[in-house]
Design a protein around this motif. Structure first.
Motif, PDB file in Angstrom:
ATOM      1  N   THR A  97      39.209  15.396 -39.510  1.00 26.41           N
ATOM      2  CA  THR A  97      38.589  14.220 -38.904  1.00 26.41           C
ATOM      3  C   THR A  97      37.223  14.593 -38.341  1.00 26.41           C
ATOM      4  O   THR A  97      36.875  15.770 -38.193  1.00 26.41           O
ATOM      5  N   VAL A  98      36.443  13.574 -38.021  1.00 24.15           N
ATOM      6  CA  VAL A  98      35.137  13.807 -37.411  1.00 24.15           C
ATOM      7  C   VAL A  98      35.288  14.639 -36.137  1.00 24.15           C
ATOM      8  O   VAL A  98      34.560  15.610 -35.912  1.00 24.15           O
ATOM      9  N   LEU A  99      36.250  14.266 -35.291  1.00 25.13           N
ATOM     10  CA  LEU A  99      36.458  15.000 -34.042  1.00 25.13           C
ATOM     11  C   LEU A  99      36.763  16.468 -34.314  1.00 25.13           C
ATOM     12  O   LEU A  99      36.188  17.368 -33.686  1.00 25.13           O
ATOM     13  N   ASN A 100      37.650  16.728 -35.257  1.00 18.15           N
ATOM     14  CA  ASN A 100      38.008  18.119 -35.553  1.00 18.15           C
ATOM     15  C   ASN A 100      36.855  18.886 -36.184  1.00 18.15           C
ATOM     16  O   ASN A 100      36.748  20.105 -36.000  1.00 18.15           O
ATOM     17  N   ASN A 101      35.986  18.194 -36.930  1.00 19.77           N
ATOM     18  CA  ASN A 101      34.789  18.850 -37.449  1.00 19.77           C
ATOM     19  C   ASN A 101      33.907  19.350 -36.305  1.00 19.77           C
ATOM     20  O   ASN A 101      33.235  20.381 -36.436  1.00 19.77           O
ATOM     21  N   LEU A 102      33.906  18.619 -35.200  1.00 22.34           N
ATOM     22  CA  LEU A 102      33.066  18.994 -34.068  1.00 22.34           C
ATOM     23  C   LEU A 102      33.712  20.015 -33.136  1.00 22.34           C
ATOM     24  O   LEU A 102      33.016  20.663 -32.353  1.00 22.34           O
ATOM     25  N   THR A 103      35.030  20.150 -33.208  1.00 27.67           N
ATOM     26  CA  THR A 103      35.703  21.044 -32.258  1.00 27.67           C
ATOM     27  C   THR A 103      36.085  22.394 -32.838  1.00 27.67           C
ATOM     28  O   THR A 103      36.271  23.352 -32.090  1.00 27.67           O
ATOM     29  N   ARG A 112      36.467  27.751 -26.505  1.00 29.23           N
ATOM     30  CA  ARG A 112      36.797  26.626 -25.637  1.00 29.23           C
ATOM     31  C   ARG A 112      38.214  26.129 -25.892  1.00 29.23           C
ATOM     32  O   ARG A 112      38.694  26.163 -27.029  1.00 29.23           O
ATOM     33  N   GLY A 113      38.835  25.628 -24.854  1.00 29.15           N
ATOM     34  CA  GLY A 113      40.139  25.010 -25.005  1.00 29.15           C
ATOM     35  C   GLY A 113      40.016  23.643 -25.656  1.00 29.15           C
ATOM     36  O   GLY A 113      38.913  23.076 -25.744  1.00 29.15           O
ATOM     37  N   LYS A 114      41.144  23.102 -26.085  1.00 33.28           N
ATOM     38  CA  LYS A 114      41.136  21.828 -26.811  1.00 33.28           C
ATOM     39  C   LYS A 114      40.531  20.708 -25.981  1.00 33.28           C
ATOM     40  O   LYS A 114      39.707  19.923 -26.476  1.00 33.28           O
ATOM     41  N   GLU A 115      40.916  20.626 -24.712  1.00 32.67           N
ATOM     42  CA  GLU A 115      40.446  19.523 -23.869  1.00 32.67           C
ATOM     43  C   GLU A 115      38.933  19.586 -23.681  1.00 32.67           C
ATOM     44  O   GLU A 115      38.233  18.570 -23.822  1.00 32.67           O
ATOM     45  N   GLU A 116      38.401  20.778 -23.397  1.00 35.21           N
ATOM     46  CA  GLU A 116      36.964  20.910 -23.197  1.00 35.21           C
ATOM     47  C   GLU A 116      36.200  20.642 -24.493  1.00 35.21           C
ATOM     48  O   GLU A 116      35.175  19.949 -24.496  1.00 35.21           O
ATOM     49  N   ALA A 117      36.721  21.191 -25.602  1.00 41.09           N
ATOM     50  CA  ALA A 117      36.058  20.998 -26.890  1.00 41.09           C
ATOM     51  C   ALA A 117      36.026  19.518 -27.266  1.00 41.09           C
ATOM     52  O   ALA A 117      35.005  19.011 -27.762  1.00 41.09           O
ATOM     53  N   ASN A 118      37.120  18.807 -27.041  1.00 38.55           N
ATOM     54  CA  ASN A 118      37.162  17.373 -27.337  1.00 38.55           C
ATOM     55  C   ASN A 118      36.159  16.608 -26.472  1.00 38.55           C
ATOM     56  O   ASN A 118      35.459  15.704 -26.955  1.00 38.55           O
ATOM     57  N   LYS A 119      36.060  16.977 -25.194  1.00 42.46           N
ATOM     58  CA  LYS A 119      35.139  16.305 -24.274  1.00 42.46           C
ATOM     59  C   LYS A 119      33.696  16.481 -24.747  1.00 42.46           C
ATOM     60  O   LYS A 119      32.925  15.511 -24.812  1.00 42.46           O
ATOM     61  N   VAL A 120      33.334  17.714 -25.099  1.00 42.46           N
ATOM     62  CA  VAL A 120      31.970  17.987 -25.566  1.00 42.46           C
ATOM     63  C   VAL A 120      31.706  17.235 -26.867  1.00 42.46           C
ATOM     64  O   VAL A 120      30.633  16.641 -27.050  1.00 42.46           O
ATOM     65  N   ALA A 121      32.688  17.245 -27.778  1.00 40.53           N
ATOM     66  CA  ALA A 121      32.522  16.571 -29.065  1.00 40.53           C
ATOM     67  C   ALA A 121      32.304  15.073 -28.879  1.00 40.53           C
ATOM     68  O   ALA A 121      31.408  14.481 -29.502  1.00 40.53           O
ATOM     69  N   ALA A 154      26.305  20.314 -34.515  1.00 42.73           N
ATOM     70  CA  ALA A 154      25.389  21.379 -34.087  1.00 42.73           C
ATOM     71  C   ALA A 154      25.159  21.323 -32.580  1.00 42.73           C
ATOM     72  O   ALA A 154      25.153  22.360 -31.897  1.00 42.73           O
ATOM     73  N   LEU A 155      24.995  20.125 -32.037  1.00 39.81           N
ATOM     74  CA  LEU A 155      24.764  19.976 -30.603  1.00 39.81           C
ATOM     75  C   LEU A 155      25.966  20.408 -29.777  1.00 39.81           C
ATOM     76  O   LEU A 155      25.814  20.873 -28.638  1.00 39.81           O
ATOM     77  N   SER A 156      27.151  20.294 -30.342  1.00 41.12           N
ATOM     78  CA  SER A 156      28.372  20.652 -29.618  1.00 41.12           C
ATOM     79  C   SER A 156      28.478  22.147 -29.343  1.00 41.12           C
ATOM     80  O   SER A 156      29.298  22.576 -28.529  1.00 41.12           O
ATOM     81  N   MET A 157      27.646  22.936 -30.015  1.00 41.98           N
ATOM     82  CA  MET A 157      27.633  24.383 -29.783  1.00 41.98           C
ATOM     83  C   MET A 157      26.606  24.769 -28.715  1.00 41.98           C
ATOM     84  O   MET A 157      26.335  25.952 -28.500  1.00 41.98           O
ATOM     85  N   ASP A 158      26.028  23.775 -28.039  1.00 42.68           N
ATOM     86  CA  ASP A 158      25.049  23.986 -26.966  1.00 42.68           C
ATOM     87  C   ASP A 158      23.871  24.857 -27.409  1.00 42.68           C
ATOM     88  O   ASP A 158      23.542  25.867 -26.761  1.00 42.68           O
ATOM     89  N   PRO A 159      23.213  24.504 -28.504  1.00 48.07           N
ATOM     90  CA  PRO A 159      22.103  25.334 -28.983  1.00 48.07           C
ATOM     91  C   PRO A 159      20.893  25.248 -28.063  1.00 48.07           C
ATOM     92  O   PRO A 159      20.689  24.256 -27.361  1.00 48.07           O
ATOM     93  N   GLU A 160      20.096  26.303 -28.085  1.00 49.10           N
ATOM     94  CA  GLU A 160      18.854  26.325 -27.327  1.00 49.10           C
ATOM     95  C   GLU A 160      17.687  25.850 -28.184  1.00 49.10           C
ATOM     96  O   GLU A 160      16.669  25.396 -27.656  1.00 49.10           O
ATOM     97  N   VAL A 161      17.827  25.976 -29.502  1.00 48.15           N
ATOM     98  CA  VAL A 161      16.833  25.440 -30.438  1.00 48.15           C
ATOM     99  C   VAL A 161      17.583  24.773 -31.581  1.00 48.15           C
ATOM    100  O   VAL A 161      18.721  25.140 -31.890  1.00 48.15           O
TER     101      VAL A 161
END
Length: 251
Positions: A97-103, A112-121, A154-161
């Motif tokens: 799913t889209v969510l799982n692609n991001l987590t 990251r744990g599931k809850e935090e990863a889902n929140k960021v995604a 990509a943004l879910s990995m907290d990139p600097e650039v």
């Protein structure tokens, strides 16, 4: 003076007998948006791929926030975590799913744990206007939506650039606008961005600086008003006359 977010010095890359990059020197300041334009085969995508070492340079150095990615002792995996990249193709996992692609990378790479990863995604899906698509499968999305998901991933990995390699080139024309709008918002938020693009209007409006490449070198660079509006080099003028002509006809 602070260290640039990206600093490229003396970068050379060859494929066999073909010199693709012929001694590139480029810096991108923190929070700056730099658009790279030029004809096919000019070395634009190779330059981008060398920044996160998807292509290993033959000579030269690449620094990202002060870390020399070309140094033999660098932890390249750790360094790449600071760099987000969006390709021409979306590269989503079709079976997730889209969510799982991001987590998935958040959990496996960042720990990251599931809850935090889902929140960021979910936060990043909202940033790209696709919060309601979290449980959709990639095949249920348009190309433009899939590219926006790729940006959110990509943004879910907290990139600097963030690096963008012609992110709209595979899209139907009517889908391009939504992707460019997401990129505009990232620029407004202060994200450091190096963007290879053929979208001249985007480069005019969003870039702090434009680089024109041809034959593996930076022919000229400067503010969009100069490089696109009043180029100094004949090669730049010839290129822009060809790519801007359809825009002028529309206007």
């Amino acid at each position: 003076m602070s260290e640039p977010a990206i600093r490229i010095t003396g970068l050379r890359k060859c494929f066999g007998d073909l010199d693709v990059l012929c001694g590139i020197d480029v810096s991108v300041a923190a929070g700056e948006v730099v658009c790279v334009i030029g004809p096919s085969g000019s070395g634009k995508s190779t330059l981008l791929r060398c920044v996160n070492m998807l292509e290993e340079p033959d000579q030269g150095s690449v620094f990202v926030n002060g870390v020399d990615l070309t140094h033999e002792d660098v932890d390249i995996d750790a360094a790449r975590r600071r760099i987000g990249m969006v390709f021409q193709s979306f590269n989503l996992f079709a079976h997730l799913t889209v969510l799982n692609n991001l987590t998935i990378a958040q959990r496996k790479v960042l720990g990251r744990g599931k809850e935090e990863a889902n929140k960021v995604a979910l936060e990043n899906l909202a940033r790209v206007g696709l919060a309601e698509k979290a449980n959709a499968m990639p095949a249920q999305l348009s190309g433009g939506q899939q590219q926006r998901v790729a940006i959110a991933r990509a943004l879910s990995m907290d990139p600097e650039v963030m690096l963008f390699d012609e992110p709209t080139s595979a899209l139907d024309p009517e889908l391009v606008g939504d992707v460019l709008e997401v990129m505009r918002l990232l620029a407004e938020e202060g994200m450091t961005m190096l963007v290879v693009t053929h979208e001249m209007q985007f480069a005019r409006e969003v870039a702090d600086r434009v680089l024109f490449m041809d034959g593996g070198v930076v022919v000229e660079q400067g503010p969009p008003a100069q490089v696109i509006g009043a180029p100094r080099h004949e090669r730049t003028r010839t290129f822009l006359a060809r790519v801007l002509d359809p825009i002028h006809r529309v206007e």
